[in-house]
Design an enzyme around this catalytic site. Sequence first.
Site, PDB file in Angstrom:
ATOM      1  N   TYR A  16      51.893  22.231  22.566  1.00 51.40           N
ATOM      2  CA  TYR A  16      52.177  21.572  21.288  1.00 51.40           C
ATOM      3  C   TYR A  16      52.575  22.555  20.185  1.00 51.40           C
ATOM      4  CZ  TYR A  16      51.196  18.802  17.060  1.00 51.40           C
ATOM      5  OH  TYR A  16      51.278  18.164  15.842  1.00 51.40           O
ATOM      6  N   SER A  64      55.729  19.302  10.404  1.00 52.13           N
ATOM      7  CA  SER A  64      55.176  20.174  11.427  1.00 52.13           C
ATOM      8  C   SER A  64      53.693  19.866  11.561  1.00 52.13           C
ATOM      9  CB  SER A  64      55.416  21.647  11.062  1.00 52.13           C
ATOM     10  OG  SER A  64      54.892  22.527  12.029  1.00 52.13           O
ATOM     11  N   LYS A 102      56.011  22.944  17.327  1.00 52.68           N
ATOM     12  CA  LYS A 102      55.879  22.817  15.887  1.00 52.68           C
ATOM     13  C   LYS A 102      56.218  24.128  15.166  1.00 52.68           C
ATOM     14  CE  LYS A 102      54.629  18.507  15.435  1.00 52.68           C
ATOM     15  NZ  LYS A 102      55.458  17.534  14.680  1.00 52.68           N
ATOM     16  N   SER A 132      57.576   4.060  12.421  1.00 51.17           N
ATOM     17  CA  SER A 132      56.919   2.805  12.797  1.00 51.17           C
ATOM     18  C   SER A 132      55.397   2.877  12.738  1.00 51.17           C
ATOM     19  CB  SER A 132      57.359   2.381  14.208  1.00 51.17           C
ATOM     20  OG  SER A 132      56.950   3.348  15.169  1.00 51.17           O
TER      21      SER A 132
END
Length: 325
Positions: free
Chosen positions: A186, A172, A190, A41
């Site tokens: 974070y 990633s 990833k 989106s």
Amino acid sequence: MLLVVAAFIVAFVLLLYMISPLISPKPLKLNGAHVVVTGGSSGIGKSIAMECYRQGAFITLVARDESKLVQAKKEVEKCAINDKQVVLCISVDVSKDYGQVESVIKQCQEKLGPVDMLVNCAGTSFSGKFEEVEVERFRSLMEVNYLGSVYPTRAVITTMKERRMGRIMFVSSQAGQIGLFGYTAYSPSKFALRGLAESLQMEMKPYNIYVTIAYPPDTDTPGLAEENRTKPLETRLISETSGVTQPEQVAKTVVKDAVQGNFNSSVGPDGYMLSALTCGMSPVTSITEGLQQIELSHILYDYNIIIDCPKTVCSCLTLVIVNSD
């Protein structure tokens, strides 16, 4: 004697280059293909959907916010190249309930046919010093960034194996290649995608299914704007050294790599150098790629030459400063 050895090496390399196209994956034709994009989106996901639509694909956009999906659909439809193309929107949280994700994938396949390429782009980011990050944040990032890619992939893989064809992309980050100051929550989420991608590629290659893991740099998206609100100074200084990339540029690069069946996808010269430095035992798609990695690693490690990789340099300098009282 040296001339003979040199001639042999040259002949061997030329032979590898000649047979490389024979063992490399055949490109996936996007014209008429069904591409599912999670996190489609906004940001990179939306740009990837638009890039695929420009090449004639049918698109399923998957995201949580229905209003954003409707707006994204309108933008993607403007990229149509024929009147047969369709954009389907489905609202679901891909990180919460596998049963719902499986149902959504079944629904979109009934309408647009089997999934030819899955783009796992649903994700979120957050930066902050380790002891200042709420514990809940570690869990939520792992759910969205890792499980949010596991669930859709699990839902499409059986059909892809039956058809013996398909592409799966995991988006990633450069923070999924090297750990950076401020990304203790974070980066691991990833990094996890790389382990998944490497393992999955080993299992899927006999079925003509190819996995691509993309490592985009900081990209001009709403997610980056939100992340910047909490970035520590050190993290901000590291990020600023390599600038900000536009999502359209990222989309063109990663879609091209996925179509070609390339395992690694990096953006820009510093991204390429970073991928070479951190390639480890990652799969190589072609003999040419393998030779390039070997030669580049030789140059970088043996001669200590660092070429246009500012983020890596600044990361190392930051680690030295932080660890040196």
